[in-house]
Design a protein around this motif. Structure first.
Motif, mmCIF file in Angstrom:
data_model
loop_
_atom_site.group_PDB
_atom_site.id
_atom_site.type_symbol
_atom_site.label_atom_id
_atom_site.label_comp_id
_atom_site.label_asym_id
_atom_site.label_seq_id
_atom_site.Cartn_x
_atom_site.Cartn_y
_atom_site.Cartn_z
ATOM 1 N N LEU A 165 0.833 -1.204 0.000
ATOM 2 C CA LEU A 165 0.000 0.000 0.000
ATOM 3 C C LEU A 165 0.867 1.252 0.000
ATOM 4 C CD1 LEU A 165 -2.721 -1.101 2.594
ATOM 5 C CD2 LEU A 165 -2.774 -1.280 0.091
ATOM 6 N N SER A 166 2.039 1.152 0.616
ATOM 7 C CA SER A 166 3.029 2.233 0.535
ATOM 8 C C SER A 166 4.399 1.633 0.827
ATOM 9 C CB SER A 166 2.712 3.375 1.507
ATOM 10 O OG SER A 166 2.895 2.969 2.843
ATOM 11 N N PHE A 167 5.384 2.101 0.087
ATOM 12 C CA PHE A 167 6.745 1.620 0.257
ATOM 13 C C PHE A 167 7.686 2.776 -0.034
ATOM 14 C CE2 PHE A 167 10.596 -0.108 -1.872
ATOM 15 C CZ PHE A 167 11.180 -0.675 -0.748
ATOM 16 N N THR A 168 8.599 3.044 0.903
ATOM 17 C CA THR A 168 9.604 4.082 0.692
ATOM 18 C C THR A 168 10.960 3.570 1.154
ATOM 19 O OG1 THR A 168 9.240 5.068 2.875
ATOM 20 C CG2 THR A 168 7.978 5.992 1.038
ATOM 21 N N GLU A 169 11.992 4.098 0.559
ATOM 22 C CA GLU A 169 13.366 3.907 1.010
ATOM 23 C C GLU A 169 14.024 5.271 0.938
ATOM 24 O OE1 GLU A 169 14.687 -0.604 -0.211
ATOM 25 O OE2 GLU A 169 15.127 0.998 -1.627
ATOM 26 N N ASP A 170 14.364 5.800 2.106
ATOM 27 C CA ASP A 170 14.909 7.155 2.117
ATOM 28 C C ASP A 170 15.486 7.444 3.500
ATOM 29 O OD1 ASP A 170 15.556 9.682 1.196
ATOM 30 O OD2 ASP A 170 13.489 10.240 0.709
ATOM 31 N N TRP A 171 16.191 8.571 3.592
ATOM 32 C CA TRP A 171 16.619 9.070 4.895
ATOM 33 C C TRP A 171 15.380 9.555 5.613
ATOM 34 C CZ3 TRP A 171 21.245 7.703 6.366
ATOM 35 C CH2 TRP A 171 22.217 7.453 5.391
ATOM 36 N N THR A 172 15.227 9.178 6.859
ATOM 37 C CA THR A 172 14.006 9.474 7.601
ATOM 38 C C THR A 172 14.258 10.543 8.651
ATOM 39 O OG1 THR A 172 14.415 7.850 9.343
ATOM 40 C CG2 THR A 172 13.323 7.054 7.322
ATOM 41 N N ASP A 173 13.191 10.934 9.330
ATOM 42 C CA ASP A 173 13.302 11.915 10.399
ATOM 43 C C ASP A 173 14.105 11.375 11.584
ATOM 44 O OD1 ASP A 173 11.381 10.052 11.085
ATOM 45 O OD2 ASP A 173 9.942 11.512 11.833
ATOM 46 N N THR A 174 14.341 10.067 11.628
ATOM 47 C CA THR A 174 15.177 9.474 12.679
ATOM 48 C C THR A 174 16.662 9.585 12.339
ATOM 49 O OG1 THR A 174 15.185 7.261 11.687
ATOM 50 C CG2 THR A 174 13.374 7.789 13.212
#
Length: 195
Positions: A165-174
């Motif tokens: 339903l959603s998939f991301t790969e990225d630098w996160t807020d963590t």
């Protein structure tokens, strides 16, 4: 995992701060998550996410290898006025509790064979929430080590039976480079009767 691994996690939770907020990623999905039914929090540690889910109305089972984390989860649940089922399991050797679950959450724990079991744990229409750093995370952070990191683009290939339903790969807020997924087990479609 060995007894040594259990002790390492017990030590880690013994030294961890007592209060921590539920996952920001999990909270960002609030409008899409169920408010009733059964939920499983895999490697859920001290229970911050499990308690948040229980406050929303879910019947939550929390599994983790650490006795210390499970004791902390019991205290957190009591203070929050919610009930959790807590199970100490070695996720690499012990069987997971039987489903079906309406929601399975696994944040910051990677054991690829476990991912293969997730579709069988979910009820039709059930949701799976997963987040784990990828190999690119090593550009900024030495931990987790490479053996606990996903290759970029790997996560969807590990869950072919679920609809993303959603998939991301990225630098996160963590500050970490993570693969984040919300996926769903498709409803069973009745097969037409054969003449």
């Amino acid at each position: 995992m060995s007894q040594e691994d259990r002790q390492r996690w017990n030590d880690k939770y013994q030294q961890a701060p007592a209060t921590r907020e539920p996952s920001g990623f999990l909270r960002s999905l609030e409008s899409q998550l169920p408010r009733k039914g059964r939920a499983l929090d895999v490697a859920g540690g001290a229970g911050h996410d499990a308690c948040w889910l229980a406050r929303r109305g879910l019947d939550v089972t929390l599994v983790d290898i650490s006795d210390v984390a499970l004791a902390q989860a019991e205290t957190l649940a009591r203070d929050a006025g919610v009930s959790l089922t807590r199970l100490r399991l070695d996720l690499e050797t012990d069987a997971l509790p039987p489903g079906p679950f309406d929601l399975v959450v696994c944040l910051n724990y990677l054991w690829r064979p476990l991912l293969a079991a997730v579709p069988k744990l979910l009820a039709p229409g059930g949701l799976f929430v997963f987040a784990q750093p990828t190999r690119r995370n090593l550009q900024r952070h030495p931990h987790p080590s490479a053996r606990f990191l996903l290759e970029e683009g790997e996560l969807p290939t590990l869950l072919p039976e679920l609809q993303s339903l959603s998939f991301t790969e990225d630098w996160t807020d963590t500050g970490r480079h993570e693969a984040r997924l919300l996926a769903q087990k498709l409803q069973q479609v009745p097969q037409p009767a054969k003449p």
